[in-house]
Design an enzyme around this catalytic site. Structure first.
Site, PDB file in Angstrom:
ATOM      1  N   ASP A  18       0.817  -1.222   0.000  1.00 19.37           N
ATOM      2  CA  ASP A  18       0.000   0.000   0.000  1.00 19.37           C
ATOM      3  C   ASP A  18       0.848   1.268   0.000  1.00 19.37           C
ATOM      4  O   ASP A  18       0.462   2.299   0.544  1.00 19.37           O
ATOM      5  CB  ASP A  18      -0.958   0.038   1.210  1.00 19.37           C
ATOM      6  CG  ASP A  18      -1.786  -1.228   1.306  1.00 19.37           C
ATOM      7  OD1 ASP A  18      -2.237  -1.698   0.244  1.00 19.37           O
ATOM      8  OD2 ASP A  18      -1.961  -1.742   2.414  1.00 19.37           O
ATOM      9  N   LYS A  21       2.111   2.165  -5.142  1.00 26.46           N
ATOM     10  CA  LYS A  21       2.815   1.693  -6.340  1.00 26.46           C
ATOM     11  C   LYS A  21       2.005   1.925  -7.607  1.00 26.46           C
ATOM     12  O   LYS A  21       2.564   2.193  -8.669  1.00 26.46           O
ATOM     13  CB  LYS A  21       3.135   0.193  -6.220  1.00 26.46           C
ATOM     14  CG  LYS A  21       4.106  -0.133  -5.112  1.00 26.46           C
ATOM     15  CD  LYS A  21       4.364  -1.619  -5.016  1.00 26.46           C
ATOM     16  CE  LYS A  21       3.209  -2.428  -4.485  1.00 26.46           C
ATOM     17  NZ  LYS A  21       2.802  -2.138  -3.102  1.00 26.46           N
ATOM     18  N   GLY A  45      -3.927  -4.473  -4.316  1.00 28.41           N
ATOM     19  CA  GLY A  45      -4.926  -3.468  -4.666  1.00 28.41           C
ATOM     20  C   GLY A  45      -4.192  -2.224  -5.097  1.00 28.41           C
ATOM     21  O   GLY A  45      -3.663  -1.501  -4.269  1.00 28.41           O
ATOM     22  N   HIS A  46      -4.066  -2.018  -6.392  1.00 27.80           N
ATOM     23  CA  HIS A  46      -3.305  -0.878  -6.893  1.00 27.80           C
ATOM     24  C   HIS A  46      -4.274   0.172  -7.434  1.00 27.80           C
ATOM     25  O   HIS A  46      -5.019  -0.092  -8.372  1.00 27.80           O
ATOM     26  CB  HIS A  46      -2.320  -1.342  -7.979  1.00 27.80           C
ATOM     27  CG  HIS A  46      -1.261  -2.257  -7.434  1.00 27.80           C
ATOM     28  ND1 HIS A  46      -0.555  -3.135  -8.200  1.00 27.80           N
ATOM     29  CD2 HIS A  46      -0.796  -2.416  -6.169  1.00 27.80           C
ATOM     30  CE1 HIS A  46       0.310  -3.800  -7.429  1.00 27.80           C
ATOM     31  NE2 HIS A  46       0.165  -3.384  -6.200  1.00 27.80           N
ATOM     32  N   THR A  47      -4.244   1.324  -6.799  1.00 32.50           N
ATOM     33  CA  THR A  47      -5.199   2.370  -7.154  1.00 32.50           C
ATOM     34  C   THR A  47      -4.557   3.350  -8.128  1.00 32.50           C
ATOM     35  O   THR A  47      -3.453   3.835  -7.886  1.00 32.50           O
ATOM     36  CB  THR A  47      -5.637   3.128  -5.881  1.00 32.50           C
ATOM     37  OG1 THR A  47      -6.115   2.159  -4.953  1.00 32.50           O
ATOM     38  CG2 THR A  47      -6.723   4.141  -6.177  1.00 32.50           C
ATOM     39  N   GLY A 313     -10.958  -3.187   2.213  1.00 33.09           N
ATOM     40  CA  GLY A 313     -11.622  -2.065   2.899  1.00 33.09           C
ATOM     41  C   GLY A 313     -11.219  -1.947   4.362  1.00 33.09           C
ATOM     42  O   GLY A 313     -11.703  -1.071   5.071  1.00 33.09           O
ATOM     43  N   ARG A 316      -6.217   0.618   7.759  1.00 33.51           N
ATOM     44  CA  ARG A 316      -4.787   0.308   7.881  1.00 33.51           C
ATOM     45  C   ARG A 316      -4.243   0.874   9.182  1.00 33.51           C
ATOM     46  O   ARG A 316      -4.694   1.940   9.623  1.00 33.51           O
ATOM     47  CB  ARG A 316      -4.025   0.906   6.700  1.00 33.51           C
ATOM     48  CG  ARG A 316      -4.445   0.305   5.378  1.00 33.51           C
ATOM     49  CD  ARG A 316      -3.740   0.987   4.203  1.00 33.51           C
ATOM     50  NE  ARG A 316      -4.242   0.462   2.942  1.00 33.51           N
ATOM     51  CZ  ARG A 316      -4.362   1.174   1.814  1.00 33.51           C
ATOM     52  NH1 ARG A 316      -4.006   2.432   1.794  1.00 33.51           N
ATOM     53  NH2 ARG A 316      -4.829   0.615   0.727  1.00 33.51           N
ATOM     54  N   ASP A 344       2.077  14.955   0.781  1.00 33.06           N
ATOM     55  CA  ASP A 344       1.088  15.972   1.158  1.00 33.06           C
ATOM     56  C   ASP A 344       0.272  15.584   2.387  1.00 33.06           C
ATOM     57  O   ASP A 344      -0.260  16.463   3.077  1.00 33.06           O
ATOM     58  CB  ASP A 344       0.148  16.264  -0.028  1.00 33.06           C
ATOM     59  CG  ASP A 344      -0.521  14.992  -0.537  1.00 33.06           C
ATOM     60  OD1 ASP A 344       0.214  14.028  -0.852  1.00 33.06           O
ATOM     61  OD2 ASP A 344      -1.766  14.948  -0.607  1.00 33.06           O
ATOM     62  N   THR A 425       2.509  14.201  -4.595  1.00 26.88           N
ATOM     63  CA  THR A 425       1.903  15.262  -3.774  1.00 26.88           C
ATOM     64  C   THR A 425       0.370  15.265  -3.901  1.00 26.88           C
ATOM     65  O   THR A 425      -0.272  16.270  -3.643  1.00 26.88           O
ATOM     66  CB  THR A 425       2.463  16.636  -4.185  1.00 26.88           C
ATOM     67  OG1 THR A 425       2.252  16.793  -5.601  1.00 26.88           O
ATOM     68  CG2 THR A 425       3.946  16.761  -3.903  1.00 26.88           C
ATOM     69  N   GLY A 426      -0.188  14.141  -4.340  1.00 26.07           N
ATOM     70  CA  GLY A 426      -1.641  14.036  -4.484  1.00 26.07           C
ATOM     71  C   GLY A 426      -1.950  12.799  -5.300  1.00 26.07           C
ATOM     72  O   GLY A 426      -1.046  12.190  -5.878  1.00 26.07           O
TER      73      GLY A 426
HETATM   74  P1  IMP Z   1      -2.409 -12.724   1.977  1.00 29.38           P
HETATM   75  O1  IMP Z   1      -1.440 -12.202   0.982  1.00 29.38           O
HETATM   76  O2  IMP Z   1      -3.842 -12.503   1.589  1.00 29.38           O
HETATM   77  O3  IMP Z   1      -2.118 -14.141   2.367  1.00 29.38           O
HETATM   78  O4  IMP Z   1      -2.233 -11.870   3.331  1.00 29.38           O
HETATM   79  C1  IMP Z   1      -1.040 -11.956   4.120  1.00 29.38           C
HETATM   80  C2  IMP Z   1      -0.705 -10.593   4.722  1.00 29.38           C
HETATM   81  O5  IMP Z   1      -0.301  -9.715   3.680  1.00 29.38           O
HETATM   82  C3  IMP Z   1      -1.869  -9.900   5.426  1.00 29.38           C
HETATM   83  O6  IMP Z   1      -1.356  -9.126   6.494  1.00 29.38           O
HETATM   84  C4  IMP Z   1      -2.408  -8.972   4.353  1.00 29.38           C
HETATM   85  O7  IMP Z   1      -3.091  -7.866   4.919  1.00 29.38           O
HETATM   86  C5  IMP Z   1      -1.118  -8.550   3.685  1.00 29.38           C
HETATM   87  N1  IMP Z   1      -1.310  -8.140   2.285  1.00 29.38           N
HETATM   88  C6  IMP Z   1      -1.506  -8.933   1.210  1.00 29.38           C
HETATM   89  N2  IMP Z   1      -1.599  -8.209   0.095  1.00 29.38           N
HETATM   90  C7  IMP Z   1      -1.431  -6.940   0.449  1.00 29.38           C
HETATM   91  C8  IMP Z   1      -1.378  -5.715  -0.277  1.00 29.38           C
HETATM   92  O8  IMP Z   1      -1.485  -5.662  -1.505  1.00 29.38           O
HETATM   93  N3  IMP Z   1      -1.188  -4.590   0.471  1.00 29.38           N
HETATM   94  C9  IMP Z   1      -1.004  -4.621   1.826  1.00 29.38           C
HETATM   95  N4  IMP Z   1      -1.037  -5.742   2.538  1.00 29.38           N
HETATM   96  C10 IMP Z   1      -1.239  -6.890   1.860  1.00 29.38           C
END
Ligand code: IMP
Length: 441
Positions: A18, A21, A45-47, A313, A316, A344, A425-426
């Site tokens: 997170d 990237k 999850g790449h936004t 969701g 964090r 920012d 910065t955003g």
């Molecule tokens: P898993 O990859 O679903 O097995 O999760 C293992 C650990 O990696 C957990 O703490 C997840 O929250 C974390 N995790 C997996 N993929 C991501 C990601 O793309 N971003 C942040 N944490 C992740």
């Protein structure tokens, strides 16, 4: 310089995932011919925000949004058919048709319903010690791969695929039941999966050979890491990690290219630290509110930074910048340059503690210990830098950043020994400072 493919780039997260990237990759992909995912799966999850429109990609490379890029899902990725088709369909509905420019490695493993059921059952069985996985079946799929029993995308081309899938699900149901989980309804799963698999079949290819051909033709390639180095199965905060190698090693084994072809290694670092799920997190700040209803610092940063998982969701966990972890990740991966994101978000802070070492049993250390019991006990040692208390939102030029913000960036460079070339910065593509070599300290 010994590395070939110098115009190629690898983007890695240097924290707990997170880091932002998606935005970095999206920008670099503009000048890229081939974008490649090498490890992980739909847990990512790449936004990416383009023209105010937000797209969240889980399985597809973030570079897909550039119409000229060929997109490769490499052999190190674990592919959930439903997730892949859903993502492709969503993109198509938004005018981005990938059917002719996406290839899935014939060696990539399939995430099957049994893996998701096993993920849920294993997490439940662990109780309070659960990893806090994304429940996308990632760990059990990699287990099945290592056990040499799983099905791969290349198996979709087998006329007997349906029978093999049925047999595999039957066998995996024993494991699920042994863990106290809910067995997969095999015929229901087949009915759902087979039409999706038929749609994936034309995309299956020997992607390692395609990448070798692209290298021979001197194409520019971008390798997209998922998660972050601190979630690496070997070097992360084991067992609170994901099940793949999230660093440079995973790029090589997960793509089929050699280290000589990787080019520049770019590490993405968020200006503070977050992690989602369980496990030690030395710089973690308190959440919630105090008795007077005032937000605790961790909660404040979470809300300001929108720190909620793009895949699950989940809120964090937030903390100050941990340069021990970042330095560790730089060393392990030979990082050439840093892309710093979300600067920012720190704008209102009067002061910015940065973790420069850990204290373990009275001894100062500057690396990440392997043992969980040690990591859970380390105390962060902070150097407190002045905040800038003014807006950097949308700033595009280095000289327009407040001096204290420039000093924050310079401190990161000095401590890690790696130049910061790029500052976010955003959320939008345009909210970026790109530093030329001459402008750097
Ligand atoms: P898993 O990859 O679903 O097995 O999760 C293992 C650990 O990696 C957990 O703490 C997840 O929250 C974390 N995790 C997996 N993929 C991501 C990601 O793309 N971003 C942040 N944490 C992740």
């Amino acid at each position: 310089m010994s590395r070939q493919g110098l115009h190629n780039k690898v983007v890695l997260g240097l924290q707990w995932g997170d880091e932002g990237k998606g935005k970095v990759i999206d920008q670099l992909a503009e000048t890229t011919d081939v974008v490649v995912r090498c490890q992980g799966g739909a847990n990512a999850g790449h936004t990416v925000v383009v023209g105010g429109h937000k797209t969240v990609l889980h399985l597809l490379p973030s570079g897909v949004l550039h119409p000229r890029a060929t997109c490769i899902i490499g052999n190190g990725v674990v592919v959930e058919p439903a997730a892949l088709i859903q993502e492709m369909d969503e993109l198509k509905a938004n005018g981005c048709d990938l059917s002719t420019r996406l290839k899935v490695s014939d060696r990539a493993h399939l995430v099957l319903p049994c893996h998701k059921a096993l993920d849920a059952a294993a997490e439940k069985a662990k109780g309070a010690a659960k990893v806090g996985t994304t429940l996308r079946g990632i760990g059990p799929c990699y287990m099945d791969k290592m056990a040499r029993t799983n099905l791969r995308a290349g198996d979709l081309l087998d006329p007997h695929f349906a029978e093999r899938l049925r047999a595999h699900l039957t066998q995996q149901n024993h494991l699920i039941l042994a863990l106290g989980g809910d067995a997969v309804d095999i015929e229901g799963a087949l009915a759902g999966l087979l039409p999706l698999c038929a749609r994936i079949r034309p995309l299956v290819a020997d992607t390692a050979s395609l990448l070798h051909a692209a290298a021979a033709a001197d194409k520019a390639m971008l390798f997209e890491g998922a998660q972050g180095v601190m979630l690496d199965v070997d070097y992360g905060t084991y067992p609170y990690v994901t099940s793949s190698n999230t660093g440079v090693g995973g790029v090589i084994t997960g793509s089929g290219l050699s280290h000589k072809q990787l080019g520049e290694i770019i590490g993405v670092v968020k200006a503070y630290t977050t992690r989602v799920g369980g496990g030690p997190f030395p710089v973690e700040l308190p959440d919630g509110t105090d008795a007077a209803g005032k937000l605790a610092k961790g909660e404040e940063i979470r809300q300001r930074g929108g720190e909620f998982g793009a895949t699950t969701g989940r809120p964090r966990r937030c903390g100050w910048l941990d340069l021990v972890a970042v330095k560790f990740a730089c060393r392990l991966n030979g990082v050439d340059s840093i892309a710093l994101t979300k600067l920012d978000i720190l704008d209102p802070e009067p002061e910015l503690p940065v973790c420069i070492a850990y204290e373990l049993d009275g001894v100062q250390i500057d690396t990440v210990p392997a043992r969980l019991t040690d990591l859970a006990r380390v105390k962060p040692i902070y150097e407190v830098l002045p905040g800038w208390k003014s807006s950097t939102s949308g700033v595009q030029n280095w000289s327009d950043l407040p001096l204290a913000a420039q000093a924050y960036v310079a401190f990161i460079e000095r401590t890690t020994g790696v130049p910061v070339k790029w500052i976010g910065t955003g959320p939008g593509r345009e909210a970026t400072v790109v530093r030329k070599a001459a402008a750097r300290a």
